[in-house]
Scaffold this active site. Structure first.
Site, mmCIF file in Angstrom:
data_model
loop_
_atom_site.group_PDB
_atom_site.id
_atom_site.type_symbol
_atom_site.label_atom_id
_atom_site.label_comp_id
_atom_site.label_asym_id
_atom_site.label_seq_id
_atom_site.Cartn_x
_atom_site.Cartn_y
_atom_site.Cartn_z
ATOM 1 C CG HIS A 82 -21.541 4.235 -20.917
ATOM 2 N ND1 HIS A 82 -22.706 3.871 -20.353
ATOM 3 C CD2 HIS A 82 -21.468 4.109 -22.136
ATOM 4 C CE1 HIS A 82 -23.443 3.571 -21.428
ATOM 5 N NE2 HIS A 82 -22.829 3.598 -22.466
ATOM 6 C CG ASP A 161 -30.783 9.077 -26.798
ATOM 7 O OD1 ASP A 161 -29.984 8.844 -27.838
ATOM 8 O OD2 ASP A 161 -30.840 8.118 -25.990
ATOM 9 N NE ARG A 168 -29.595 7.036 -34.387
ATOM 10 C CZ ARG A 168 -28.847 6.648 -33.556
ATOM 11 N NH1 ARG A 168 -29.075 7.265 -32.203
ATOM 12 N NH2 ARG A 168 -27.614 5.983 -33.592
ATOM 13 C CB SER A 183 -27.221 8.143 -28.900
ATOM 14 O OG SER A 183 -27.983 7.235 -28.114
ATOM 15 C CE LYS A 187 -28.344 6.620 -24.110
ATOM 16 N NZ LYS A 187 -28.791 5.863 -25.109
HETATM 17 N N1 URA Z 1 -26.297 2.986 -27.901
HETATM 18 C C1 URA Z 1 -27.094 4.026 -27.549
HETATM 19 O O1 URA Z 1 -27.255 4.339 -26.365
HETATM 20 N N2 URA Z 1 -27.277 4.776 -28.444
HETATM 21 C C2 URA Z 1 -26.878 4.740 -29.756
HETATM 22 O O2 URA Z 1 -27.378 5.326 -30.823
HETATM 23 C C3 URA Z 1 -26.409 3.172 -30.265
HETATM 24 C C4 URA Z 1 -26.129 2.255 -29.087
#
Ligand code: URA
Ligand code: CA
Length: 434
Positions: A82, A161, A168, A183, A187
């Site tokens: 990632h 998320d 946020r 976050s 994923k």
């Molecule tokens: N990328 C994400 O997936 N989450 C965040 O909180 C910040 C950047």
């Protein structure tokens, strides 16, 4: 349990239990806890931070808020890579076939690009016929057979998320290390891999602009991954300038092919070998990082990496003859050069602005629903540290319109030339395994 008490507990700097964190995340996902209470909570986290245990619990609560991909029918150790996002980041296109050539199963779920960063699926769709609309069974069969397949994002992954990130974004609490790390990691974990190899970008074009910030994020994510039972490591790599030379979909596919042939840009090649050797090692296809790297260099030299790319394209409907005849990839109508206005050394090529210039040409999406033009984009002729003569080309612009004044101005404004010698930036800053 009452949400107001949990907000107060976090506000006062106390540690929340796993049950309390699950209560918040489940309640937010099902709508029983309102936005205003969760925004007070995220602001409390912003100021108080989270312990290692809280971070792991938050991550897993978000993972469990939706579907979790089951890759258990895929043989071998699944390693996912990632990247925290960059410009002209062609690594996934190279790494997939490269490590698959050594038997590492690559079961990749990918997205489309938004804004100045490109998406792997968009890039791959510049190969005629290529599709990612596989069902899960086909996807798993392909990975078992070829060691590599890419599928589009499907299912309801980490809905908590999605909601939390959007909240946020409008309540000034994106920039909290535990919230960013959980976050991203939620994923990745929901996507099902056994091991996670993170490429944390640093510099002007990255989410984290400083090395300290990038290191803190990388360490936080590595801790979370290892705490929840996924072997995780991170490379911190430079994104002060775009990676490689190409920015744009078909142009990056061509760049990936060149790299798999052993003729790629130096920085892209080095980053792929660095990340690739970690992936091969994590997947237990080599005894050491050094051995993994040697094996990767071998499959580039003997053509196996390129064969793996062809097989991958062909298996998902793509015309694999583009590998030997890259002219078959979409071509733009116009090609322009951007001559240097003065002689000197390239001092800055601000990655995100260069990405925006490519987006204006049509290589990226300004909004979620924009159409993209696969043929257009930029090829950098110079990188930071290179010497340049007046009138020499800095960038080749591939365009489908003759109106490129805005793009040229943007490029001139963000490629700075210095009279003095400039050092090329360090590519790999750190490797974090604990
Ligand atoms: N990328 C994400 O997936 N989450 C965040 O909180 C910040 C950047
Ligand atoms: Ca590139």
């Amino acid at each position: 349990m009452r949400m107001v008490d949990l907000i107060a507990k976090k506000r006062d700097g106390l540690e929340l239990t796993e049950e309390e964190i699950s209560f918040i995340i489940n309640g937010y996902t099902d709508g029983s806890i309102p936005d205003y209470q969760v925004s007070a909570f995220t602001m409390a986290v912003f100021f108080q931070g989270m312990t290692e245990k809280e971070c792991a619990d938050l991550t897993m609560a978000m993972v469990n808020s939706g579907d979790v991909i089951d890759l258990s029918e895929i043989e071998g150790i699944k390693v996912d890579k990632h990247s925290t996002g960059g410009v002209g980041d062609t690594t996934t296109l190279v790494l997939g076939p490269l490590v698959a050539a050594l038997g590492v199963p690559v079961a990749k779920m990918s997205g489309r690009g938004l804004g100045h960063t490109g998406g792997t699926i968009d890039k791959l769709e510049s190969v005629k016929g290529f599709y990612v609309e596989l069902d899960n069974k086909e996807f798993i069969q392909l990975v078992n057979k070829n060691k590599i397949a890419v599928i589009g994002q499907s299912g309801n992954l980490t809905p908590a998320d999605k909601k939390l990130y959007a909240l946020r974004d409008v309540t000034a609490s994106v920039n909290s290390m535990p919230l960013i790390a959980s976050s991203i990691m939620s994923k990745k974990i929901a996507a099902g891999a056994d091991c996670i190899c993170l490429d944390v970008k640093t510099g002007a074009g990255a989410f984290m602009k400083t090395l300290e910030g990038s290191r803190e994020l990388a360490e936080e994510m590595v801790r979370i991954g290892n705490n929840v039972g996924r072997k995780t490591m991170a490379v911190i790599s430079d994104m002060s300038q775009p990676l490689g030379f190409a920015i744009g979909n078909a142009l990056e596919v061509k760049e990936a092919i060149d790299t798999l042939k052993g003729n790629g840009p130096k920085d892209l090649t080095e980053l792929c070998l660095t990340l690739g050797s970690q992936m091969v090692f994590l997947a237990e296809k080599a005894e050491s990082i050094e051995e993994a790297r040697t094996k990767l260099e071998e499959v580039i030299a003997n053509g196996k990496a390129l064969e793996s790319f062809k097989l991958f394209l062909r298996s998902q409907g793509g015309d694999d003859s583009v590998v030997d005849q890259p002219d078959k990839l979409p071509q733009s109508k116009f090609v322009y050069e951007l001559p240097a206005k003065e002689a000197g050394f390239v001092a800055e090529i601000t990655a995100d602005s260069i990405g925006t210039a490519a987006m204006i040409l049509g290589a990226g999406r300004a909004t979620k629903d924009s159409e993209i033009d696969l043929a257009v984009g930029l090829i950098l002729r110079k990188k930071i540290g290179d010497q340049v003569e007046k009138g020499e080309s800095l960038v080749t612009i591939y365009s489908n319109t003759e109106k490129i004044e805005e793009v040229k101005e943007m490029l001139y404004n963000h490629i700075n030339i210095s009279k003095n010698h400039v050092e090329a930036p360090v590519l790999i800053h750190e490797i974090i395994t604990k």
